[in-house]
Scaffold this motif. Structure first.
Motif, mmCIF file in Angstrom:
data_model
loop_
_atom_site.group_PDB
_atom_site.id
_atom_site.type_symbol
_atom_site.label_atom_id
_atom_site.label_comp_id
_atom_site.label_asym_id
_atom_site.label_seq_id
_atom_site.Cartn_x
_atom_site.Cartn_y
_atom_site.Cartn_z
ATOM 1 N N VAL A 176 1.018 0.754 4.807
ATOM 2 C CA VAL A 176 0.345 0.484 5.978
ATOM 3 C C VAL A 176 -1.258 0.129 5.532
ATOM 4 O O VAL A 176 -1.646 -1.090 6.108
ATOM 5 N N SER A 192 -6.218 5.943 1.998
ATOM 6 C CA SER A 192 -7.258 5.696 2.953
ATOM 7 C C SER A 192 -8.392 5.070 2.242
ATOM 8 O O SER A 192 -9.189 4.355 2.842
ATOM 9 N N ASP A 196 -12.746 -4.605 9.961
ATOM 10 C CA ASP A 196 -13.482 -4.196 10.818
ATOM 11 C C ASP A 196 -13.334 -2.712 10.588
ATOM 12 O O ASP A 196 -12.248 -2.175 10.254
ATOM 13 N N ALA A 221 -9.003 3.601 12.186
ATOM 14 C CA ALA A 221 -8.063 4.325 13.435
ATOM 15 C C ALA A 221 -6.638 3.908 13.458
ATOM 16 O O ALA A 221 -5.775 4.685 13.844
ATOM 17 N N LEU A 222 -6.475 2.658 13.319
ATOM 18 C CA LEU A 222 -5.128 2.075 13.322
ATOM 19 C C LEU A 222 -4.283 2.544 12.185
ATOM 20 O O LEU A 222 -3.259 3.102 12.315
ATOM 21 N N PHE A 223 -4.852 2.911 10.968
ATOM 22 C CA PHE A 223 -4.217 3.413 9.967
ATOM 23 C C PHE A 223 -3.833 4.692 10.251
ATOM 24 O O PHE A 223 -2.774 4.987 9.870
ATOM 25 N N GLU A 224 -4.753 5.782 10.740
ATOM 26 C CA GLU A 224 -4.686 7.003 10.847
ATOM 27 C C GLU A 224 -3.249 7.096 11.976
ATOM 28 O O GLU A 224 -2.265 7.878 11.873
ATOM 29 N N THR A 225 -3.433 6.248 13.052
ATOM 30 C CA THR A 225 -2.395 6.249 14.045
ATOM 31 C C THR A 225 -0.674 6.087 13.447
ATOM 32 O O THR A 225 0.090 6.520 13.529
ATOM 33 N N ALA A 226 -1.128 4.882 12.550
ATOM 34 C CA ALA A 226 0.258 4.605 12.157
ATOM 35 C C ALA A 226 0.893 5.615 11.162
ATOM 36 O O ALA A 226 2.248 5.405 10.861
ATOM 37 N N GLY A 246 -12.801 -0.484 12.732
ATOM 38 C CA GLY A 246 -11.740 0.204 13.909
ATOM 39 C C GLY A 246 -10.355 0.018 13.023
ATOM 40 O O GLY A 246 -9.335 0.678 13.398
ATOM 41 N N VAL A 247 -10.129 -0.601 11.848
ATOM 42 C CA VAL A 247 -9.004 -0.674 11.334
ATOM 43 C C VAL A 247 -8.585 0.831 10.684
ATOM 44 O O VAL A 247 -7.261 1.208 10.677
ATOM 45 N N LEU A 294 -2.849 -3.801 6.466
ATOM 46 C CA LEU A 294 -3.918 -3.748 7.327
ATOM 47 C C LEU A 294 -5.202 -4.497 6.706
ATOM 48 O O LEU A 294 -5.771 -5.013 7.184
#
Length: 498
Positions: A160, A117, A130, A135-140, A132-133, A164
């Motif tokens: 990932v 991260s 941005d 949150a996408l990282f966490e989800t994936a 918000g990326v 991103l």
């Protein structure tokens, strides 16, 4: 009506143990998450202190890490990672933090995700992506982390993160190359794990070279000359020598046919009593093309090489590192650098009177044969005298400078902060009672400290964050932390000879 067999009961018991183990692991992870939350609280306290004394930021952090390291009996590096992971969870990984608190992730999973991260966090700070990326990282990442191992999670998380932030494979490899390093970890029975983190192509090339060199060693030992060769007198100008034969000469094969040669020798000895006497005196007899030759019993034959493939590779690796020269780009000072270790061994062991293990200072026991071999190739050894309790009390070559240094190296072996294993040759000699405040340069006021722990006592560190150390009569050093706690570091007890 269904009945339970012994096999069914056994399966049920095994399931019970497995389920209990999984549940215990989940609870351990949840407790690790609580511990991480406490580190976050400490970071907040640390930040408040830094805001009051920004000039001493590094000293304040060093003191904090040292305090937790000593209290938890963990290494300084492990505590640094623990603080970094806790900070990452608190700052930008809320979903991972929640899964950790539930016990769905282990501390190993969290560490891999937190490190990956950092790439996203850096890209966000540089306004490359941005916010918000993350949150996408966490989800994936969580999709894999909750179902797979920490190692696989780490590889997935790095892929990932790279995707991103739009990082190319070239950029990833260049960044990863900055992480190259070499570390040593002591193992049992006098072994150690030497780990080199290198660019993959270099590591592959090293492995290939070692493999090809190992193959050559194996081939050479298979093709080497036979163990028993005839003996000829150098005084005889007409004598036959091994170099007189071509390798494909049929007569050369006779050297290896020991069974046939022994048979010829017996036939020859039956013909003449003199020949029999000569055979007994000279040793084994070989018959080649009608001529008889005797082997000199005084010849020392090289023993067979029975090393395994892995053992040969390890030996070649050692020889290349310790005996090889650096590349031409680094001639000069680098070419004169040799591996350096410090060994402590009893004089009686060196003399062969006993086989007590020696000590590879800063690492662990060393077998006596290796210690004797090292002693035979080095000079400048100093005798040390011990009292009845086994404590080092004096050296017979004492001088105000080097003699004291030898004494301290033998006594300390490594940094004297609790838990630190930095060898003395990479440490500094410190006055426990500051010299500037009247501390004397005496054995009972001196000790080795690595740079990181030496800095904890530096006079420039403000009193609320400065550590102090006091040496006791038995050579132990008691450290007093800014929080008022005391941590003792006893001296190694096995120092006898250096």
């Amino acid at each position: 009506m269904a009945t339970h067999t012994d096999f069914d009961l056994e399966i049920e018991e095994r399931r019970r143990v497995l389920d209990a183990w999984v549940e215990k692991r989940r609870r351990i992870a949840a407790l690790e998450a609580e511990a991480a939350d406490l580190l976050v609280e400490q970071i907040a306290l640390h930040d408040a202190e830094v805001s009051k004394s920004p000039f001493h930021r590094e000293a304040i952090r060093r003191s904090m890490v040292a305090e937790f390291s000593a209290a938890g009996r963990v290494s300084r590096g492990s505590m640094d990672f623990a603080f970094a992971d806790a900070q990452a969870l608190h700052d930008h990984l809320p979903a991972v933090r929640a899964a950790f608190a539930e016990g769905s992730l282990s501390a190993g999973h969290v560490r891999e995700i937190a490190r990956a991260s950092a790439l996203i966090a850096e890209a966000i700070r540089n306004k490359k992506v941005d916010a918000g990326v993350m949150a996408l990282f966490e989800t994936a990442v969580l999709v894999v982390a909750e179902q797979d191992t920490a190692a696989r999670t780490g590889a997935h998380a790095r892929r990932v993160a790279g995707a991103l932030i739009g990082e190319s494979i070239v950029e990833r490899h260049r960044r990863a190359a900055d992480e190259r390093s070499v570390t040593v970890k002591s193992l049992d029975d006098g072994l150690a794990l030497l780990t080199a983190v290198l660019p993959e192509w270099i590591a592959t090339a090293i492995s290939d070279r070692l493999s090809r060199m190992t193959r050559e060693v194996v081939r050479a030992r298979q093709d080497r000359a036979p163990e028993f060769l005839p003996w000829w007198s150098d005084d005889d100008v007409d004598a036959i020598h091994p170099e007189d034969f071509a390798l494909d000469d049929p007569a050369f094969d006779a050297y290896a046919i020991t069974a046939a040669a022994d048979s010829d020798a017996k036939d020859a000895s039956a013909t003449s009593a003199d020949a029999d006497a000569d055979s007994d005196a000279a040793g084994r007899i070989f018959g080649i093309d009608g001529e008889t030759f005797a082997i000199d019993p005084e010849i020392e034959h090289v023993p067979d090489d029975t090393r395994t493939w892995a053992q040969i590779q390890a030996d070649l690796f050692t020889d290349l590192l310790l005996a090889g020269e650096p590349s031409k780009a680094h001639v000069g000072a680098l070419g004169n650098i040799q591996g350096r270790i410090q060994v402590t061994v009893a004089a009686t062991t060196l003399a062969g009177s006993d086989d007590r293990p020696a000590e590879l200072d800063g690492h662990g026991p060393l077998d006596p044969d290796t210690a004797r071999a090292l002693a035979g190739h080095n000079t400048g050894w100093t005798r040390l005298f011990l009292d009845a309790a086994g404590m080092l009390v004096e050296t017979d070559t004492y001088t105000p400078t080097e003699g004291m240094r030898r004494f301290l190296r033998a006594r300390d072996q490594h940094c004297r902060f609790p838990g630190c294993r930095m060898p003395t040759h990479r440490c500094e000699i410190d006055h426990q009672h500051d010299h500037a405040k009247g501390g004397k340069t005496r054995i009972d006021n001196l000790g080795h400290l690595c740079r990181a722990h030496h800095a904890l006592k530096h006079p420039d560190v403000p009193d609320p964050h400065r550590w102090t150390a006091q040496q006791e009569r038995d050579g132990s050093i008691t450290w007093h932390s800014p929080l008022g706690r005391a941590y003792a570091d006893p001296p190694p007890r096995r120092v006898m000879f250096v």
